[in-house]
Design a protein around this motif. Structure first.
Motif, PDB file in Angstrom:
ATOM      1  N   ASP A  19       0.842  -1.193   0.000  1.00  0.00           N
ATOM      2  CA  ASP A  19       0.000   0.000   0.000  1.00  0.00           C
ATOM      3  C   ASP A  19       0.880   1.247   0.000  1.00  0.00           C
ATOM      4  O   ASP A  19       2.004   1.240   0.507  1.00  0.00           O
ATOM      5  N   ARG A  20       0.329   2.340  -0.566  1.00  0.00           N
ATOM      6  CA  ARG A  20       1.113   3.557  -0.756  1.00  0.00           C
ATOM      7  C   ARG A  20       0.340   4.794  -0.321  1.00  0.00           C
ATOM      8  O   ARG A  20      -0.877   4.767  -0.158  1.00  0.00           O
ATOM      9  N   LEU A  21       1.057   5.883  -0.163  1.00  0.00           N
ATOM     10  CA  LEU A  21       0.446   7.169   0.135  1.00  0.00           C
ATOM     11  C   LEU A  21      -0.244   7.730  -1.110  1.00  0.00           C
ATOM     12  O   LEU A  21       0.263   7.588  -2.231  1.00  0.00           O
ATOM     13  N   VAL A  22      -1.381   8.400  -0.897  1.00  0.00           N
ATOM     14  CA  VAL A  22      -2.046   9.103  -1.991  1.00  0.00           C
ATOM     15  C   VAL A  22      -2.268  10.577  -1.654  1.00  0.00           C
ATOM     16  O   VAL A  22      -2.589  11.369  -2.548  1.00  0.00           O
ATOM     17  N   GLU A  23      -2.080  10.965  -0.395  1.00  0.00           N
ATOM     18  CA  GLU A  23      -2.296  12.358  -0.009  1.00  0.00           C
ATOM     19  C   GLU A  23      -1.591  12.638   1.311  1.00  0.00           C
ATOM     20  O   GLU A  23      -1.569  11.796   2.211  1.00  0.00           O
ATOM     21  N   ILE A  24      -1.022  13.833   1.420  1.00  0.00           N
ATOM     22  CA  ILE A  24      -0.427  14.296   2.672  1.00  0.00           C
ATOM     23  C   ILE A  24      -0.936  15.709   2.928  1.00  0.00           C
ATOM     24  O   ILE A  24      -0.963  16.548   2.018  1.00  0.00           O
ATOM     25  N   GLY A  25      -1.351  15.965   4.159  1.00  0.00           N
ATOM     26  CA  GLY A  25      -1.766  17.300   4.555  1.00  0.00           C
ATOM     27  C   GLY A  25      -1.124  17.669   5.876  1.00  0.00           C
ATOM     28  O   GLY A  25      -1.024  16.832   6.779  1.00  0.00           O
ATOM     29  N   GLY A  26      -0.679  18.901   6.003  1.00  0.00           N
ATOM     30  CA  GLY A  26      -0.038  19.327   7.237  1.00  0.00           C
ATOM     31  C   GLY A  26      -0.365  20.769   7.570  1.00  0.00           C
ATOM     32  O   GLY A  26      -0.546  21.605   6.677  1.00  0.00           O
ATOM     33  N   ASP A 155      -8.530  16.956   7.558  1.00  0.00           N
ATOM     34  CA  ASP A 155      -8.354  16.236   8.828  1.00  0.00           C
ATOM     35  C   ASP A 155      -7.233  16.856   9.657  1.00  0.00           C
ATOM     36  O   ASP A 155      -7.317  16.916  10.890  1.00  0.00           O
ATOM     37  N   ALA A 156      -6.172  17.319   9.004  1.00  0.00           N
ATOM     38  CA  ALA A 156      -5.092  17.978   9.737  1.00  0.00           C
ATOM     39  C   ALA A 156      -5.577  19.288  10.350  1.00  0.00           C
ATOM     40  O   ALA A 156      -5.223  19.624  11.484  1.00  0.00           O
ATOM     41  N   GLN A 157      -6.405  20.015   9.623  1.00  0.00           N
ATOM     42  CA  GLN A 157      -6.951  21.270  10.158  1.00  0.00           C
ATOM     43  C   GLN A 157      -7.861  21.014  11.361  1.00  0.00           C
ATOM     44  O   GLN A 157      -7.801  21.728  12.361  1.00  0.00           O
ATOM     45  N   LEU A 158      -8.699  19.976  11.261  1.00  0.00           N
ATOM     46  CA  LEU A 158      -9.569  19.630  12.379  1.00  0.00           C
ATOM     47  C   LEU A 158      -8.748  19.152  13.569  1.00  0.00           C
ATOM     48  O   LEU A 158      -9.019  19.525  14.724  1.00  0.00           O
ATOM     49  N   LEU A 159      -7.733  18.340  13.293  1.00  0.00           N
ATOM     50  CA  LEU A 159      -6.897  17.832  14.384  1.00  0.00           C
ATOM     51  C   LEU A 159      -6.130  18.969  15.057  1.00  0.00           C
ATOM     52  O   LEU A 159      -5.905  18.935  16.270  1.00  0.00           O
ATOM     53  N   ALA A 160      -5.748  19.981  14.286  1.00  0.00           N
ATOM     54  CA  ALA A 160      -5.070  21.138  14.881  1.00  0.00           C
ATOM     55  C   ALA A 160      -5.981  21.820  15.895  1.00  0.00           C
ATOM     56  O   ALA A 160      -5.537  22.231  16.975  1.00  0.00           O
ATOM     57  N   GLU A 161      -7.276  21.937  15.564  1.00  0.00           N
ATOM     58  CA  GLU A 161      -8.225  22.537  16.512  1.00  0.00           C
ATOM     59  C   GLU A 161      -8.402  21.646  17.736  1.00  0.00           C
ATOM     60  O   GLU A 161      -8.484  22.135  18.866  1.00  0.00           O
ATOM     61  N   VAL A 162      -8.485  20.338  17.498  1.00  0.00           N
ATOM     62  CA  VAL A 162      -8.611  19.392  18.614  1.00  0.00           C
ATOM     63  C   VAL A 162      -7.380  19.475  19.511  1.00  0.00           C
ATOM     64  O   VAL A 162      -7.491  19.525  20.747  1.00  0.00           O
ATOM     65  N   TRP A 163      -6.205  19.495  18.899  1.00  0.00           N
ATOM     66  CA  TRP A 163      -4.959  19.528  19.675  1.00  0.00           C
ATOM     67  C   TRP A 163      -4.862  20.807  20.493  1.00  0.00           C
ATOM     68  O   TRP A 163      -4.413  20.789  21.644  1.00  0.00           O
ATOM     69  N   LEU A 164      -5.305  21.913  19.907  1.00  0.00           N
ATOM     70  CA  LEU A 164      -5.326  23.162  20.647  1.00  0.00           C
ATOM     71  C   LEU A 164      -6.189  23.044  21.899  1.00  0.00           C
ATOM     72  O   LEU A 164      -5.800  23.475  22.991  1.00  0.00           O
ATOM     73  N   GLU A 165      -7.375  22.411  21.757  1.00  0.00           N
ATOM     74  CA  GLU A 165      -8.261  22.224  22.911  1.00  0.00           C
ATOM     75  C   GLU A 165      -7.645  21.268  23.929  1.00  0.00           C
ATOM     76  O   GLU A 165      -7.751  21.473  25.140  1.00  0.00           O
TER      77      GLU A 165
END
Length: 225
Positions: A19-26, A155-165
């Motif tokens: 299996d391989r990567l198809v997308e990366i977001g940061g 998902d990275a943007q949402l996780l950033a908000e979660v991590w901030l909380e």
């Protein structure tokens, strides 16, 4: 403190099984707060994407056919993350795919100590509760209504908000302190001597006391010593 909140999408679950990567977001964060800087790329996995994976992220073979392969984006990716700590939900999964791709190019893997796993943290902090990204968004009141499919950057943007909380909200280092200044005060009380008051009983008080005693049965005060 610089952190990169990171997410990936893949063709499946097995980084070492083809299996391989198809997308990366940061998303870049400084002191747990997003800076607005982000990284996003779609990747041609050089293989077909199973329908099971397409149903998760919606990325088809046709869409990915003209996208760059990982070797073409790796330099930009490594430059973006630099030496920052990586914040990842289920870090073992994403790190295994990133390091598998790096290994295919003969590059050094990213050490696991650089990954902060928000999934593991959520499970420790909220034992018995759901710890998925959607569940954490609900817990912290984060709007994830646009997440109909998995997407690395969203998902990275949402996780950033979660991590901030999870780090304490918009004021993670806020501590309200109250200092009270105590001033020593000397109070001087001036005492004024008063003449002694008479304490001898009056004739009426003596008569009342005698009448009370005589009403008692065998009072000791009337016995002779």
């Amino acid at each position: 403190m610089r952190e990169i909140v990171l997410d990936t999408e893949t063709t499946g679950f097995h980084a070492l099984g083809g299996d391989r990567l198809v997308e990366i977001g940061g998303v870049e964060m400084i002191n747990h707060v997003p800076t607005g800087a982000s990284y996003h790329v779609y990747i041609n996995p050089e293989r077909l994407v199973p329908m099971e994976a397409q149903r998760v992220h919606g990325l088809t073979d046709e869409f990915l056919a003209d996208k760059p392969v990982f070797a073409e984006v790796v330099d930009g990716f490594l430059e973006f993350i630099g030496d920052a700590q990586l914040v990842i939900h289920n870090a073992d999964f994403d790190m295994s795919f990133l390091n598998a791709e790096l290994g295919r190019l003969g590059l050094k893997p990213i050490p696991m100590v650089r990954a902060t796993d928000t999934l593991a943290i959520a499970r420790r902090r909220f034992p018995g509760a759901q710890a998925s990204l959607d569940a954490l968004c609900r817990r912290f009141g984060i709007d994830n209504s646009g997440r109909t499919l998995h997407g690395a950057l969203l998902d990275a943007q949402l996780l950033a908000e979660v991590w901030l909380e999870m780090c304490g909200g918009r004021e993670p280092g806020l501590a309200i302190s109250t200092s009270v200044e105590i001033t020593e005060t000397t109070i001087t009380i001036e005492r004024v001597a008063r003449p002694p008051r008479p304490h001898a009983p009056t004739e009426a008080e003596l008569a009342a006391h005698l009448a009370f005693i005589q009403g008692l049965a065998d009072p000791m005060w009337l016995k002779e010593g």
